[in-house]
Write a protein that holds these residues in place. Structure first.
Motif, mmCIF file in Angstrom:
data_model
loop_
_atom_site.group_PDB
_atom_site.id
_atom_site.type_symbol
_atom_site.label_atom_id
_atom_site.label_comp_id
_atom_site.label_asym_id
_atom_site.label_seq_id
_atom_site.Cartn_x
_atom_site.Cartn_y
_atom_site.Cartn_z
ATOM 1 N N GLU A 34 0.785 -1.243 0.000
ATOM 2 C CA GLU A 34 0.090 0.107 -0.198
ATOM 3 C C GLU A 34 0.833 1.134 -0.036
ATOM 4 O O GLU A 34 2.056 1.272 0.383
ATOM 5 C CB GLU A 34 -0.987 -0.017 1.322
ATOM 6 C CG GLU A 34 -0.060 0.102 2.531
ATOM 7 C CD GLU A 34 -1.125 0.153 3.730
ATOM 8 O OE1 GLU A 34 -2.305 0.314 3.660
ATOM 9 O OE2 GLU A 34 -0.562 0.095 4.958
ATOM 10 N N LEU A 35 0.238 2.138 -0.295
ATOM 11 C CA LEU A 35 0.974 3.757 -0.405
ATOM 12 C C LEU A 35 1.410 3.965 1.267
ATOM 13 O O LEU A 35 1.019 3.523 2.079
ATOM 14 C CB LEU A 35 -0.297 4.722 -0.502
ATOM 15 C CG LEU A 35 -0.142 6.157 -0.259
ATOM 16 C CD1 LEU A 35 0.757 6.756 -1.485
ATOM 17 C CD2 LEU A 35 -1.404 6.817 0.135
ATOM 18 N N THR A 75 -5.634 3.395 2.189
ATOM 19 C CA THR A 75 -4.816 3.789 1.429
ATOM 20 C C THR A 75 -5.292 3.308 -0.245
ATOM 21 O O THR A 75 -4.525 3.484 -0.939
ATOM 22 C CB THR A 75 -3.654 3.079 1.714
ATOM 23 O OG1 THR A 75 -3.834 1.732 1.744
ATOM 24 C CG2 THR A 75 -3.060 3.520 2.916
ATOM 25 N N ALA A 76 -6.342 2.854 -0.274
ATOM 26 C CA ALA A 76 -6.604 2.549 -1.692
ATOM 27 C C ALA A 76 -6.814 3.720 -2.516
ATOM 28 O O ALA A 76 -7.059 3.439 -3.888
ATOM 29 C CB ALA A 76 -8.193 1.954 -1.416
ATOM 30 N N VAL A 82 -2.694 -2.457 -3.378
ATOM 31 C CA VAL A 82 -3.289 -3.567 -3.871
ATOM 32 C C VAL A 82 -4.279 -3.855 -2.625
ATOM 33 O O VAL A 82 -4.146 -4.018 -1.447
ATOM 34 C CB VAL A 82 -2.609 -4.844 -3.859
ATOM 35 C CG1 VAL A 82 -3.019 -6.046 -4.312
ATOM 36 C CG2 VAL A 82 -1.510 -4.671 -5.109
ATOM 37 N N GLN A 83 -5.713 -3.782 -3.060
ATOM 38 C CA GLN A 83 -6.698 -3.911 -2.212
ATOM 39 C C GLN A 83 -7.355 -5.397 -2.463
ATOM 40 O O GLN A 83 -7.853 -5.340 -3.398
ATOM 41 C CB GLN A 83 -7.920 -2.697 -2.438
ATOM 42 C CG GLN A 83 -9.026 -2.640 -1.469
ATOM 43 C CD GLN A 83 -8.660 -2.246 0.007
ATOM 44 O OE1 GLN A 83 -7.829 -2.621 0.533
ATOM 45 N NE2 GLN A 83 -9.412 -1.143 0.356
ATOM 46 N N CYS A 209 -11.399 6.528 2.645
ATOM 47 C CA CYS A 209 -10.074 6.358 2.071
ATOM 48 C C CYS A 209 -9.711 7.789 2.310
ATOM 49 O O CYS A 209 -10.360 8.887 2.435
ATOM 50 C CB CYS A 209 -10.343 6.189 0.647
ATOM 51 S SG CYS A 209 -10.843 4.409 0.167
ATOM 52 N N PHE A 210 -8.157 7.822 2.414
ATOM 53 C CA PHE A 210 -7.601 9.058 2.410
ATOM 54 C C PHE A 210 -7.756 9.927 1.205
ATOM 55 O O PHE A 210 -7.784 9.540 0.117
ATOM 56 C CB PHE A 210 -5.984 8.831 2.584
ATOM 57 C CG PHE A 210 -5.688 7.934 3.901
ATOM 58 C CD1 PHE A 210 -6.276 8.507 5.055
ATOM 59 C CD2 PHE A 210 -4.726 6.640 4.037
ATOM 60 C CE1 PHE A 210 -5.743 7.921 6.276
ATOM 61 C CE2 PHE A 210 -4.548 6.147 5.104
ATOM 62 C CZ PHE A 210 -4.983 6.930 6.418
ATOM 63 N N GLY A 211 -7.755 11.434 1.508
ATOM 64 C CA GLY A 211 -7.980 11.980 0.511
ATOM 65 C C GLY A 211 -6.733 12.798 -0.132
ATOM 66 O O GLY A 211 -6.854 13.649 -1.063
ATOM 67 N N ASP A 212 -5.487 12.426 0.533
ATOM 68 C CA ASP A 212 -4.253 12.946 -0.092
ATOM 69 C C ASP A 212 -3.526 11.817 0.132
ATOM 70 O O ASP A 212 -3.252 11.323 1.152
ATOM 71 C CB ASP A 212 -3.907 14.088 0.786
ATOM 72 C CG ASP A 212 -2.741 14.983 0.285
ATOM 73 O OD1 ASP A 212 -2.032 14.624 -0.151
ATOM 74 O OD2 ASP A 212 -3.234 16.326 0.100
ATOM 75 N N HIS A 213 -2.379 11.706 -0.746
ATOM 76 C CA HIS A 213 -1.482 10.751 -0.772
ATOM 77 C C HIS A 213 -0.493 10.673 0.472
ATOM 78 O O HIS A 213 0.199 10.003 0.921
ATOM 79 C CB HIS A 213 -0.492 10.587 -1.957
ATOM 80 C CG HIS A 213 -1.510 9.846 -3.161
ATOM 81 N ND1 HIS A 213 -1.043 10.079 -4.572
ATOM 82 C CD2 HIS A 213 -2.680 9.285 -3.134
ATOM 83 C CE1 HIS A 213 -2.059 9.529 -5.256
ATOM 84 N NE2 HIS A 213 -3.098 9.076 -4.402
ATOM 85 N N LYS A 214 -0.329 11.876 1.057
ATOM 86 C CA LYS A 214 0.384 12.225 2.005
ATOM 87 C C LYS A 214 -0.103 11.866 3.167
ATOM 88 O O LYS A 214 0.639 11.884 4.351
ATOM 89 C CB LYS A 214 1.202 13.537 1.936
ATOM 90 C CG LYS A 214 0.098 14.677 2.367
ATOM 91 C CD LYS A 214 0.690 16.114 2.159
ATOM 92 C CE LYS A 214 -0.149 17.164 2.542
ATOM 93 N NZ LYS A 214 0.430 18.411 2.648
#
Length: 282
Positions: A34-35, A75-76, A82-83, A209-214
């Protein structure tokens, strides 16, 4: 007995069979891909594998590696994540547990450093017991860290040092990039909802789900090999210290003692779910 390796996929079949003549312990690290900020996608898989190796050394067990694809969760939103659904993960892990039992591994310990992993591991462990009468164990490494090792952590960088140390222990230190791009202290974009996220354990309260990759996760600045090596040294020491506090010889002894206790419970209350499995073995 001196083993060439404790990692089952790297062993010869004859080595596994020899081990099983004297012991029955296997530790199964359950991972994710995952991210993960400035760290590789399989960070939480590698952390679990490094812990599993030290835990196995402490209690004379083996380690089943190669299980990185399970429920990732929020983190999807990262396209590297990979979810796999929770239900699919439970069924897959249950199939592995049943195979390991047939092979002779009666004391199975499932571990993960991934927060939502309990949603996969705990249902499997309980259903497996009802079906087979064998008490296998799930150890949540994040819980172990918070309960037993708060005093060992100097800062959040110590938390990240575990990741770097794990890659080093698994012979993959060069997979950790030299980067300063992902270092930040910004709050997560979903922070306004922390009140309802906290109403159940670790990602189990409500879907998001997270709204920002950071959002997952900030990474310490690793500008050069010297900093990376220093983090690895700190991380290895932290992993060893935490494993020592787990007292794995006591854990595996208690698993055997609990099995005997459960047999007596089944005799006293023959309607409990595991009673049929226990009576068929006797």
């Amino acid at each position: 007995m001196n083993l060439r390796t404790r990692i089952l996929p790297r062993m010869l079949n004859s080595e596994v069979e020899e081990y099983l003549t004297r012991n029955d312990i296997i530790i199964v690290p359950v991972g994710t891909v995952e991210l993960h900020g400035g760290l590789p996608l399989d960070s939480e898989t590698v952390i679990s594998e490094a812990f599993a190796l030290k835990m196995a050394e402490a209690c004379d067990g083996l380690v089943l590696t190669g299980l990185p694809y399970f429920y990732a969760g929020a983190t999807a939103s990262g396209r590297g994540t990979v979810q796999v659904s929770i239900r699919q993960g439970i069924d897959y892990l249950g199939a592995i547990a049943r195979s390991l039992l047939r092979q002779g591994f009666k004391r199975q310990i499932y571990i993960s450093f991934h927060g939502p992993a309990h949603m996969t591991c705990s249902p499997m462990v309980r259903d497996f017991f009802d079906e087979t009468g064998v008490p296998i164990l799930y150890m949540d490494l994040t819980m172990q860290m918070m309960q037993s090792a708060r005093d060992l952590f100097k800062s959040m960088d110590s938390f990240h040092a575990i990741t770097v140390g794990a890659y080093d222990m698994m012979g993959r230190l060069s997979d950790v990039p030299l980067t300063t791009e992902y270092h930040h202290n910004d709050p997560q974009s979903c922070a306004p909802f922390n009140d309802i996220f906290a109403l159940a354990y670790q990602s189990a309260a409500i879907g998001y789900c997270f709204g920002d990759h950071k959002d997952h996760m900030s990474t310490p600045a690793i500008p050069d090999e010297a900093v990376r090596a220093a983090l690895a040294d700190e991380g290895r020491e932290l992993i060893q210290a935490l494993v020592s506090r787990m007292d794995m010889p006591h854990v595996v002894d208690q698993m055997r003692n609990l099995e005997a206790y459960n047999i007596e419970v089944a005799k006293k209350f023959p309607w409990v779910p595991h009673a049929g499995a226990v009576s068929s073995d006797s």
